[in-house]
Design a protein around this motif. Structure first.
Motif, PDB file in Angstrom:
ATOM      1  N   VAL A 156      55.318  49.584  -8.125  1.00 58.96           N
ATOM      2  CA  VAL A 156      54.983  50.814  -7.410  1.00 58.96           C
ATOM      3  C   VAL A 156      54.498  50.442  -6.005  1.00 58.96           C
ATOM      4  O   VAL A 156      53.568  49.654  -5.841  1.00 58.96           O
ATOM      5  N   GLU A 165      49.268  55.202 -12.657  1.00 63.74           N
ATOM      6  CA  GLU A 165      49.348  54.786 -11.259  1.00 63.74           C
ATOM      7  C   GLU A 165      50.234  53.569 -11.012  1.00 63.74           C
ATOM      8  O   GLU A 165      50.619  53.315  -9.865  1.00 63.74           O
ATOM      9  N   THR A 166      50.550  52.800 -12.069  1.00 60.31           N
ATOM     10  CA  THR A 166      51.230  51.525 -11.826  1.00 60.31           C
ATOM     11  C   THR A 166      52.380  51.208 -12.774  1.00 60.31           C
ATOM     12  O   THR A 166      53.105  50.247 -12.519  1.00 60.31           O
ATOM     13  N   HIS A 202      53.390  59.422  -8.734  1.00 64.21           N
ATOM     14  CA  HIS A 202      51.997  58.978  -8.785  1.00 64.21           C
ATOM     15  C   HIS A 202      51.096  60.207  -8.965  1.00 64.21           C
ATOM     16  O   HIS A 202      51.302  61.228  -8.309  1.00 64.21           O
TER      17      HIS A 202
END
Length: 162
Positions: free
Chosen positions: A120, A26-27, A147
């Motif tokens: 992000v 996610e990051t 993502h």
């Protein structure tokens, strides 16, 4: 909270949360299946770069940051950094403490600015933290990050003068 230079003995405490964060996808732009040996090579930097850990009074590693020149040669006067906070310690000021430490390190090393190459855009907590520490979004690469839940989102390039 204390921030100090990371040692090889800190790696066993860093790897579990680094692995969880990277695997979540996610990051970070690292491969989600990043192996431990490669992760150690990427994260545990040699001088003149630096890796640090944030610990509590008992010595528990709460998070880590790595800092380095963003580019070589004529671009080496701009620093860069990456940060990871153990998810169970999020929201306790660990990221801010690491961010403040990294900025002070970069100033003391003579860097003129700091640039984050890939924040992000859906990581709103990180974007807000970096903005609060004086960073600006100088550009966004549209749909540059895939993502796992939100699909293609942008990657911010963030900068601040030192």
């Amino acid at each position: 909270m204390f921030v100090r230079t990371a040692t090889p003995e800190d790696w066993p405490a860093i790897w579990p949360f680094l692995h969880r964060i990277v695997a979540a996808g996610e990051t970070y732009t690292y491969p989600r299946d990043l192996g431990e040996d490669r992760a150690r090579d990427i994260w545990m930097l040699e001088p003149p770069s630096r890796t640090v850990v944030a610990t509590d009074a008992d010595g528990t590693v709460l998070g880590s940051a790595k800092m380095n020149p963003n580019h070589m040669g004529p671009g080496a006067h701009i620093a860069s950094a990456s940060f990871m906070v153990a998810p169970e310690h999020a929201g306790r000021g660990v990221g801010r403490a690491l961010g403040e430490h990294v900025l002070e390190w970069a100033r003391s090393e003579g860097y003129r600015g700091m640039q984050f190459n890939a924040v992000v855009e859906s990581n709103t907590r990180a974007v807000a933290l970096w903005r609060s520490l004086g960073f600006e979004v100088v550009g966004t690469v549209p749909e540059a990050f895939d993502h796992p839940a939100k699909g293609f989102v942008g990657l911010h390039i963030m900068h601040r003068y030192l």
